[in-house]
Design a protein around this motif. Structure first.
Motif, PDB file in Angstrom:
ATOM      1  N   MET A  15       0.843  -1.193   0.000  1.00  7.22           N
ATOM      2  CA  MET A  15       0.000   0.000   0.000  1.00  7.22           C
ATOM      3  C   MET A  15       0.878   1.243   0.000  1.00  7.22           C
ATOM      4  O   MET A  15       0.618   2.218  -0.699  1.00  7.22           O
ATOM      5  CB  MET A  15      -0.927  -0.025   1.217  1.00  7.22           C
ATOM      6  N   TRP A  16       1.961   1.215   0.786  1.00  8.32           N
ATOM      7  CA  TRP A  16       2.906   2.329   0.876  1.00  8.32           C
ATOM      8  C   TRP A  16       3.485   2.649  -0.511  1.00  8.32           C
ATOM      9  O   TRP A  16       3.565   3.807  -0.908  1.00  8.32           O
ATOM     10  CB  TRP A  16       3.985   1.947   1.881  1.00  8.32           C
ATOM     11  N   VAL A  17       3.869   1.615  -1.243  1.00  7.67           N
ATOM     12  CA  VAL A  17       4.392   1.813  -2.598  1.00  7.67           C
ATOM     13  C   VAL A  17       3.321   2.435  -3.487  1.00  7.67           C
ATOM     14  O   VAL A  17       3.583   3.407  -4.202  1.00  7.67           O
ATOM     15  CB  VAL A  17       4.884   0.474  -3.209  1.00  7.67           C
ATOM     16  N   ASP A  18       2.116   1.910  -3.426  1.00  9.82           N
ATOM     17  CA  ASP A  18       1.057   2.408  -4.305  1.00  9.82           C
ATOM     18  C   ASP A  18       0.713   3.870  -4.026  1.00  9.82           C
ATOM     19  O   ASP A  18       0.569   4.658  -4.959  1.00  9.82           O
ATOM     20  CB  ASP A  18      -0.192   1.535  -4.189  1.00  9.82           C
ATOM     21  N   VAL A  19       0.587   4.252  -2.766  1.00  5.28           N
ATOM     22  CA  VAL A  19       0.208   5.640  -2.485  1.00  5.28           C
ATOM     23  C   VAL A  19       1.363   6.603  -2.728  1.00  5.28           C
ATOM     24  O   VAL A  19       1.138   7.802  -2.931  1.00  5.28           O
ATOM     25  CB  VAL A  19      -0.394   5.837  -1.077  1.00  5.28           C
ATOM     26  N   SER A  20       2.602   6.107  -2.763  1.00  4.37           N
ATOM     27  CA  SER A  20       3.741   6.991  -3.058  1.00  4.37           C
ATOM     28  C   SER A  20       3.612   7.592  -4.456  1.00  4.37           C
ATOM     29  O   SER A  20       4.186   8.644  -4.724  1.00  4.37           O
ATOM     30  CB  SER A  20       5.063   6.219  -2.952  1.00  4.37           C
ATOM     31  N   ARG A  21       2.845   6.959  -5.296  1.00  2.00           N
ATOM     32  CA  ARG A  21       2.682   7.427  -6.677  1.00  2.00           C
ATOM     33  C   ARG A  21       1.777   8.644  -6.782  1.00  2.00           C
ATOM     34  O   ARG A  21       1.812   9.347  -7.785  1.00  2.00           O
ATOM     35  CB  ARG A  21       2.138   6.285  -7.526  1.00  2.00           C
ATOM     36  N   VAL A  22       0.987   8.896  -5.743  1.00  2.00           N
ATOM     37  CA  VAL A  22       0.015  10.005  -5.814  1.00  2.00           C
ATOM     38  C   VAL A  22       0.114  10.983  -4.641  1.00  2.00           C
ATOM     39  O   VAL A  22      -0.527  12.020  -4.654  1.00  2.00           O
ATOM     40  CB  VAL A  22      -1.431   9.465  -5.907  1.00  2.00           C
ATOM     41  N   MET A  23       0.904  10.667  -3.651  1.00  2.43           N
ATOM     42  CA  MET A  23       0.954  11.490  -2.445  1.00  2.43           C
ATOM     43  C   MET A  23       2.227  12.327  -2.443  1.00  2.43           C
ATOM     44  O   MET A  23       3.294  11.850  -2.810  1.00  2.43           O
ATOM     45  CB  MET A  23       0.913  10.567  -1.214  1.00  2.43           C
ATOM     46  N   ARG A  24       2.105  13.567  -1.988  1.00  2.00           N
ATOM     47  CA  ARG A  24       3.277  14.439  -1.876  1.00  2.00           C
ATOM     48  C   ARG A  24       4.049  14.101  -0.599  1.00  2.00           C
ATOM     49  O   ARG A  24       3.513  13.506   0.331  1.00  2.00           O
ATOM     50  CB  ARG A  24       2.824  15.886  -1.879  1.00  2.00           C
ATOM     51  N   LEU A  25       5.308  14.533  -0.573  1.00  2.00           N
ATOM     52  CA  LEU A  25       6.216  14.135   0.499  1.00  2.00           C
ATOM     53  C   LEU A  25       5.717  14.455   1.908  1.00  2.00           C
ATOM     54  O   LEU A  25       5.816  13.594   2.783  1.00  2.00           O
ATOM     55  CB  LEU A  25       7.612  14.732   0.283  1.00  2.00           C
ATOM     56  N   PRO A  26       5.185  15.646   2.209  1.00  2.00           N
ATOM     57  CA  PRO A  26       4.795  15.894   3.605  1.00  2.00           C
ATOM     58  C   PRO A  26       3.811  14.854   4.162  1.00  2.00           C
ATOM     59  O   PRO A  26       4.029  14.294   5.240  1.00  2.00           O
ATOM     60  CB  PRO A  26       4.174  17.292   3.558  1.00  2.00           C
ATOM     61  N   ARG A  27       2.758  14.581   3.428  1.00  2.00           N
ATOM     62  CA  ARG A  27       1.783  13.599   3.909  1.00  2.00           C
ATOM     63  C   ARG A  27       2.328  12.173   3.808  1.00  2.00           C
ATOM     64  O   ARG A  27       2.028  11.322   4.635  1.00  2.00           O
ATOM     65  CB  ARG A  27       0.476  13.725   3.150  1.00  2.00           C
ATOM     66  N   PHE A  28       3.148  11.924   2.801  1.00  2.00           N
ATOM     67  CA  PHE A  28       3.726  10.590   2.653  1.00  2.00           C
ATOM     68  C   PHE A  28       4.704  10.297   3.788  1.00  2.00           C
ATOM     69  O   PHE A  28       4.743   9.176   4.299  1.00  2.00           O
ATOM     70  CB  PHE A  28       4.406  10.441   1.285  1.00  2.00           C
ATOM     71  N   LEU A  29       5.470  11.288   4.200  1.00  2.00           N
ATOM     72  CA  LEU A  29       6.357  11.096   5.349  1.00  2.00           C
ATOM     73  C   LEU A  29       5.536  10.811   6.602  1.00  2.00           C
ATOM     74  O   LEU A  29       5.884   9.928   7.394  1.00  2.00           O
ATOM     75  CB  LEU A  29       7.247  12.320   5.564  1.00  2.00           C
ATOM     76  N   ALA A  30       4.433  11.533   6.776  1.00  2.00           N
ATOM     77  CA  ALA A  30       3.566  11.290   7.933  1.00  2.00           C
ATOM     78  C   ALA A  30       3.032   9.850   7.904  1.00  2.00           C
ATOM     79  O   ALA A  30       2.996   9.174   8.935  1.00  2.00           O
ATOM     80  CB  ALA A  30       2.422  12.298   7.952  1.00  2.00           C
ATOM     81  N   LEU A  31       2.643   9.386   6.726  1.00  2.00           N
ATOM     82  CA  LEU A  31       2.177   8.006   6.584  1.00  2.00           C
ATOM     83  C   LEU A  31       3.301   7.024   6.909  1.00  2.00           C
ATOM     84  O   LEU A  31       3.103   6.045   7.638  1.00  2.00           O
ATOM     85  CB  LEU A  31       1.669   7.763   5.164  1.00  2.00           C
ATOM     86  N   ARG A  59       7.094   5.459 -10.816  1.00  2.00           N
ATOM     87  CA  ARG A  59       6.507   6.660 -10.233  1.00  2.00           C
ATOM     88  C   ARG A  59       6.474   6.534  -8.714  1.00  2.00           C
ATOM     89  O   ARG A  59       6.143   5.483  -8.189  1.00  2.00           O
ATOM     90  CB  ARG A  59       5.081   6.833 -10.774  1.00  2.00           C
ATOM     91  N   GLY A  60       6.851   7.597  -8.032  1.00  2.00           N
ATOM     92  CA  GLY A  60       6.860   7.587  -6.572  1.00  2.00           C
ATOM     93  C   GLY A  60       8.182   7.180  -5.962  1.00  2.00           C
ATOM     94  O   GLY A  60       8.355   7.242  -4.741  1.00  2.00           O
ATOM     95  N   ALA A  61       9.144   6.764  -6.782  1.00  2.00           N
ATOM     96  CA  ALA A  61      10.417   6.271  -6.244  1.00  2.00           C
ATOM     97  C   ALA A  61      11.153   7.352  -5.461  1.00  2.00           C
ATOM     98  O   ALA A  61      11.718   7.068  -4.398  1.00  2.00           O
ATOM     99  CB  ALA A  61      11.298   5.726  -7.374  1.00  2.00           C
ATOM    100  N   ARG A  62      11.155   8.580  -5.970  1.00  2.00           N
ATOM    101  CA  ARG A  62      11.885   9.648  -5.269  1.00  2.00           C
ATOM    102  C   ARG A  62      11.247   9.967  -3.924  1.00  2.00           C
ATOM    103  O   ARG A  62      11.949  10.162  -2.936  1.00  2.00           O
ATOM    104  CB  ARG A  62      11.934  10.908  -6.125  1.00  2.00           C
ATOM    105  N   VAL A  63       9.934  10.028  -3.883  1.00  2.00           N
ATOM    106  CA  VAL A  63       9.259  10.348  -2.620  1.00  2.00           C
ATOM    107  C   VAL A  63       9.449   9.210  -1.619  1.00  2.00           C
ATOM    108  O   VAL A  63       9.639   9.446  -0.429  1.00  2.00           O
ATOM    109  CB  VAL A  63       7.770  10.718  -2.844  1.00  2.00           C
ATOM    110  N   ARG A  64       9.457   7.970  -2.099  1.00  2.00           N
ATOM    111  CA  ARG A  64       9.710   6.831  -1.202  1.00  2.00           C
ATOM    112  C   ARG A  64      11.126   6.896  -0.643  1.00  2.00           C
ATOM    113  O   ARG A  64      11.328   6.697   0.563  1.00  2.00           O
ATOM    114  CB  ARG A  64       9.507   5.498  -1.934  1.00  2.00           C
ATOM    115  N   GLN A  65      12.095   7.176  -1.494  1.00  2.00           N
ATOM    116  CA  GLN A  65      13.488   7.237  -1.044  1.00  2.00           C
ATOM    117  C   GLN A  65      13.663   8.321   0.010  1.00  2.00           C
ATOM    118  O   GLN A  65      14.280   8.099   1.045  1.00  2.00           O
ATOM    119  CB  GLN A  65      14.432   7.504  -2.230  1.00  2.00           C
TER     120      GLN A  65
END
Length: 178
Positions: A15-31, A59-65
């Motif tokens: 789920m974390w990988v999937d939402v990284s594709r659509v979520m911006r870093l601030p909220r993704f970091l909180a998640l 898609r989302g690789a940079r925000v995940r990293q």
């Protein structure tokens, strides 16, 4: 996929990988912080890193990293995570999250963020802190911490309207402590 009550569902890491594709870093970091919560972890950092590698380049690789680099399972609210991100991205040192402060073997408080060497506490106060009883408890707690030589800055949702002003205040307080 994992089975929960007989249903096939995505694992927390997938789920974390999937939402990284659509979520911006601030909220993704909180998640990410919430998933890694030291109180109730849903996944390990190693498992997230493994899934990140498995889906590398997409898609989302940079925000995940970036989230993996900045994650802290000690954060206890999304806004704490977002404040920490603002500070780090502004070039300030990374504060410690949810630190217990003791004095002579007596527990005084657990604070949202702390710059220990500078004795600077950063607290995020949501709307529940406006309750009169909570506000009174907060003031007593603040007075106790200040009597022990700590300084405190309180952050509210309005600080997100002008994060640069917040960073300037914290930077001045950190400089004054040196």
């Amino acid at each position: 996929m994992v089975l929960r009550r007989g249903l096939a569902v995505l694992s927390p890491a997938r789920m974390w990988v999937d939402v990284s594709r659509v979520m911006r870093l601030p909220r993704f970091l909180a998640l990410t912080d919430a998933l890694l919560s030291t109180r109730h972890p849903l996944v390990s950092a190693e498992e997230l890193a493994c899934h990140h590698e498995r889906f590398a380049g997409g898609r989302g690789a940079r925000v995940r990293q970036r989230a993996l680099e900045l994650a802290d399972g000690r954060a206890e609210s999304p806004r704490e995570s977002m404040v920490r991100l603002i500070l780090i991205e502004a070039g300030l040192p990374r504060p410690e999250c949810n630190v217990e402060i003791w004095h002579d073997r007596r527990f005084v408080a657990r604070v949202d963020m702390l710059y220990a060497d500078e004795r600077l506490i950063i607290e995020y106060d949501g709307d529940h802190h406006r309750d009169p009883d909570q506000w009174s408890r907060d003031q007593i707690r603040r007075a106790e911490l200040e009597s022990l030589g700590y300084r405190m800055i309180v952050v509210t949702r309005r600080d997100f309207d002008d994060p640069d002003a917040l960073v300037r205040r914290i930077r001045r307080l950190l400089r004054a402590a040196r």
